[in-house]
Scaffold this motif. Sequence first.
Motif, PDB file in Angstrom:
ATOM      1  N   ILE A  38       3.015  14.453  -2.625  1.00 38.43           N
ATOM      2  CA  ILE A  38       3.876  13.665  -1.745  1.00 38.43           C
ATOM      3  C   ILE A  38       3.329  12.248  -1.641  1.00 38.43           C
ATOM      4  O   ILE A  38       2.145  12.056  -1.375  1.00 38.43           O
ATOM      5  N   PRO A  97       3.553   3.034   4.114  1.00 45.81           N
ATOM      6  CA  PRO A  97       3.525   2.634   5.523  1.00 45.81           C
ATOM      7  C   PRO A  97       4.396   1.409   5.767  1.00 45.81           C
ATOM      8  O   PRO A  97       4.526   0.551   4.905  1.00 45.81           O
ATOM      9  N   THR A 116       0.848  -1.194   0.000  1.00 44.52           N
ATOM     10  CA  THR A 116       0.000   0.000   0.000  1.00 44.52           C
ATOM     11  C   THR A 116       0.877   1.234   0.000  1.00 44.52           C
ATOM     12  O   THR A 116       1.895   1.275   0.689  1.00 44.52           O
ATOM     13  N   PHE A 122       0.337   5.709  -0.210  1.00 42.80           N
ATOM     14  CA  PHE A 122      -0.626   6.803  -0.133  1.00 42.80           C
ATOM     15  C   PHE A 122      -0.109   8.007  -0.926  1.00 42.80           C
ATOM     16  O   PHE A 122       1.077   8.309  -0.889  1.00 42.80           O
ATOM     17  N   SER A 174      10.136  -3.031  13.589  1.00 40.91           N
ATOM     18  CA  SER A 174      10.824  -1.972  14.312  1.00 40.91           C
ATOM     19  C   SER A 174      10.461  -0.574  13.828  1.00 40.91           C
ATOM     20  O   SER A 174      10.939   0.411  14.376  1.00 40.91           O
ATOM     21  N   TYR A 175       9.614  -0.465  12.830  1.00 38.02           N
ATOM     22  CA  TYR A 175       9.373   0.862  12.277  1.00 38.02           C
ATOM     23  C   TYR A 175       8.082   1.488  12.787  1.00 38.02           C
ATOM     24  O   TYR A 175       8.084   2.503  13.426  1.00 38.02           O
ATOM     25  N   ASN A 176       6.967   0.876  12.455  1.00 39.80           N
ATOM     26  CA  ASN A 176       5.693   1.412  12.925  1.00 39.80           C
ATOM     27  C   ASN A 176       5.493   2.863  12.548  1.00 39.80           C
ATOM     28  O   ASN A 176       5.191   3.700  13.395  1.00 39.80           O
ATOM     29  N   GLU A 177       5.720   3.201  11.313  1.00 35.32           N
ATOM     30  CA  GLU A 177       5.428   4.552  10.879  1.00 35.32           C
ATOM     31  C   GLU A 177       5.191   4.582   9.381  1.00 35.32           C
ATOM     32  O   GLU A 177       5.265   3.573   8.696  1.00 35.32           O
ATOM     33  N   GLN A 178       4.869   5.756   8.907  1.00 36.58           N
ATOM     34  CA  GLN A 178       4.590   5.971   7.501  1.00 36.58           C
ATOM     35  C   GLN A 178       5.751   6.809   6.961  1.00 36.58           C
ATOM     36  O   GLN A 178       6.007   7.896   7.475  1.00 36.58           O
ATOM     37  N   TRP A 224       4.169  -0.656   8.940  1.00 31.92           N
ATOM     38  CA  TRP A 224       3.676  -0.927  10.276  1.00 31.92           C
ATOM     39  C   TRP A 224       4.174  -2.275  10.745  1.00 31.92           C
ATOM     40  O   TRP A 224       4.186  -3.248  10.028  1.00 31.92           O
ATOM     41  N   PHE A 278       7.724   9.017   4.123  1.00 28.86           N
ATOM     42  CA  PHE A 278       7.324   9.950   3.090  1.00 28.86           C
ATOM     43  C   PHE A 278       8.436  10.181   2.080  1.00 28.86           C
ATOM     44  O   PHE A 278       9.623  10.241   2.432  1.00 28.86           O
ATOM     45  N   GLY A 279       8.024  10.315   0.820  1.00 32.84           N
ATOM     46  CA  GLY A 279       8.951  10.740  -0.197  1.00 32.84           C
ATOM     47  C   GLY A 279       9.241  12.223  -0.056  1.00 32.84           C
ATOM     48  O   GLY A 279       8.544  12.928   0.689  1.00 32.84           O
TER      49      GLY A 279
END
Lengths: 114, 117
Positions: B93, B97, B32, B34, B102-106, B99, B108-109
């Motif tokens: 932009i 994600p 996925t 966004f 160890s990351y748990n974030e989104q 999730w 961004f380019g």
Amino acid sequence: AQSVAQPEDQVNVAEGNPLTVKCTYSVSGNPYLFWYVQYPNRGLQFLLKYITGDNLVKGSYGFEAEFNKSQTSFHLKKPSALVSDSALYFCAVRALSGNTPLVFGKGTRLSVIA
Amino acid sequence: GAVVSQHPSRVICKSGTSVKIECRSLDFQATTMFWYRQFPKQSLMLMATSNEGSKATYEQGVEKDKFLINHASLTLSTLTVTSAHPEDSSFYICSAPHWGNSYNEQFFGPGTRLTVL
């Protein structure tokens, strides 16, 4: 539905003084909470996040934020502001479950004056 | 942390032309992605969710025939602005994600600045 409110369009602070950028959120269930910073004509830079654990989260560049569940707030703070902190700050939230995108607040422009 | 790249970083085109923006996850797979749009001095607004192997999901008010999204692989999503007009000028932009683990974030380019003349 998820939402984020950043009540201040602009925050002005003198260099060396503490700063606070406010954020409140609304989400079903437990939240993931984030702060990002954006400099002019640049992408987003990650500052910090809260998922679980200690309510006080420490992040990049000396920033920290406190998760307050009862007030549904996640205010960004820094003990001593620098002129280089001047930028646009975004608070974002997503629900803990599911592959849903971050929802952003409208942003707060921080201006640190020397 | 994980890295998301976007290309081009800046594009200027004439009204009526189509512009393709690429978004790649460089060191992780993203089923996925966004796509957000940011107008000057405004927040990031989610345009669509790009899904590998299936159709994209568009937010209300976003024209799917104008903003074509193709999620060709687990590391690449493209946004094509068809028949661009000056009102399409914006900062686009993408985000992937990550999730879990160890990351748990989104992530961004760096964004693509589109200017339509």
